[in-house]
Design an enzyme around this catalytic site. Structure first.
Site, PDB file in Angstrom:
ATOM      1  CB  CYS B  56      -0.911   0.010   1.230  1.00  0.00           C
ATOM      2  SG  CYS B  56      -1.822   1.553   1.417  1.00  0.00           S
ATOM      3  CE  LYS B  83     -10.215  -3.608   5.825  1.00  0.00           C
ATOM      4  NZ  LYS B  83     -10.716  -2.257   5.652  1.00  0.00           N
ATOM      5  CD  GLU B 108      -6.663  10.287   7.116  1.00  0.00           C
ATOM      6  OE1 GLU B 108      -6.060  10.479   6.036  1.00  0.00           O
ATOM      7  OE2 GLU B 108      -7.810   9.824   7.163  1.00  0.00           O
TER       8      GLU B 108
END
Lengths: 185, 271
Positions: B56, B83, B108
């Protein structure tokens, strides 16, 4: 455009140094005027402020849809979709509200950054005859009372335009054409 | 000259880092992704952890930044289509990255770096000078187009796009890279050494480089079309922090292939 290559506001200039983008300007102001810092200095509290701003992003991106409806006289399903986007954004932020301010006992970074969007939703809603406009103590009790508290802050009084001027501006604002940015002066 | 994908594989990079001791402070990057039913690994007080996924780009930002800071951190990889239930306590939507230390969690990829600099100020990467700090934030905003444009490459792959549809996606990428080329005035976006913007943008150029040849892009990256960025890419790819986070090309391409066909991606590709 020499100040800000994107041609947008806000842009802040002091001693020849220029900073733009609203959140960046706020952090910069705290940096050059640390005595009146608003962002927390504690790293975790600072990060929490920033994470909270991220969660309010849906309102910043959807509020302009109301201006588009007004400017381009949008009707039907497209109009309903734009209004729904704003209402759902406000629903999600209502869940995050803490009393009396997002910043705690006094208004902070988050309060000042998001207030302008709520202010504009409040001004444009009557012009669009939205059924349950913001503020609405039925649907959004937390945010509606927060908004009232914010509008009474000296900073808000200093920065906000009177409702009549603001609505006058919105009425003259047609996307892509000139608007009366000096309305009321 | 011309660059090939092989130039940037971990194999070559292992020979170049001058401080391999720093690489080992980030542990667990090459571990299998935890999934539903897997227990939450305990985290001792004072220990730092990044929740990630090996391929990612957003999570990679956090791993790169931590590696560049030289801090001790454990990486826990998460299976993003299956998950672990406990992961929603770390991130409300179960996304990566998330950073956890002493019960405090920050999410974030744009917020974690500043938080890390706050927790570990001695290795701060963001400038402390308010104006220079603001400049880095503004610059990150200006290079942001590549972070959305590169998804077009996945779309080309997934949907086997041809003709105008394919050309449009490629043009979006090339326009983004053209714009960023003009912004790079020194060795790094951070100046004379890699900084905030360099680490946050690198994962996207890494993927552009990875996919250039397999997708037969008209302008490969890196190439002489973008001389400043191509030199930058070589420089930053050889940095020890890059070695800590970047996956070998074959494992990465294996993941992307599994990702674009739909269904369950191979999060453990290469392990």
């Amino acid at each position: 455009l020499k100040k800000n290559p994107l041609g947008k506001v806000p842009t802040f200039e002091k001693d020849g140094e220029i900073v733009y983008d609203s959140a960046v300007v706020l952090e910069y102001l705290d940096g050059i005027y640390p005595d009146s810092a608003i962002l927390p200095t504690d790293p975790y509290l600072r990060a929490q402020s920033r994470m909270l701003i991220e969660r309010t992003a849906p309102l910043a991106s959807s509020f302009f849809g109301l201006f588009i409806i007004h400017s381009e006289k949008i009707e039907g399903a497209e109009r309903e979709a734009k209004i729904k986007a704003v209402e759902e954004a406000i629903d999600s932020i209502e869940k995050l509200i803490t009393e009396p301010f997002f910043g705690g006992n006094s208004a902070g970074f988050v309060d000042y950054l998001i207030l302008p969007f709520f202010e504009r939703v409040a001004h444009i809603s009557p012009l669009l005859s939205i059924p349950s406009p913001f503020p609405s103590s039925d649907r959004w009790p937390g945010l509606s009372s927060w908004f009232g508290r914010c509008c009474a802050l000296p900073a808000a009084v200093a920065a906000m335009q009177p409702a009549a001027y603001h609505q006058g501006f919105i009425k003259t604002f047609v996307i892509g054409k000139s608007a009366d940015c000096d309305f009321g002066i | 000259g011309s660059w090939t994908i092989q130039d940037w594989t971990r194999q070559d990079r292992k020979q170049t880092p001058t401080n391999s001791a720093e690489m080992s402070k980030v542990v667990g990057n090459d571990t299998k992704a935890l999934k539903k039913g897997d227990p939450e690994p305990p985290l001792a007080p004072g220990k730092a952890r990044i929740y990630s996924m090996r391929f990612c780009p957003w999570a990679e930002r956090a791993v790169l930044y931590a590696a560049a800071k030289g801090i001790e951190v454990e990486v826990v990889n998460i299976n993003l289509v299956n998950k672990p239930e406990w992961y929603y306590n770390k991130h409300p939507q179960g996304k990566v990255p998330a950073f956890e230390k002493d019960g405090k969690i920050v999410i974030e990829s744009g917020i974690i770096p500043e938080y890390l600099d706050g927790l570990y100020p001695e290795s701060a990467i963001l400038p402390t000078d308010p104006y220079l700090r603001a400049q880095q934030r503004i610059l990150l905003d200006q290079v942001a187009p590549i972070t959305t444009a590169f998804y077009g490459l996945f779309a080309i792959y997934r949907e086997k796009l041809e003709g105008e549809a394919r050309d449009a996606k490629i043009k979006t990428v090339e326009d983004a890279v053209d714009g960023i080329e003009k912004l790079l005035k020194e060795d790094y976006f951070g100046g004379s050494s890699a900084g905030f913007v360099d680490w946050l943008i690198f994962p996207f150029f890494e993927r552009l480089a990875l996919l250039s040849s397999p997708l037969s892009l008209p302008s490969l990256f890196p190439s002489s079309r973008w001389p400043a960025l191509s030199s930058w890419f070589g420089r930053i790819s050889a940095h020890p922090a890059a070695a800590a986070a970047v996956q070998p090309a074959d494992a990465h391409l294996g993941f992307i292939k599994s990702f674009v066909v739909g269904g369950a991606p191979d999060y453990d590709s290469g392990l």
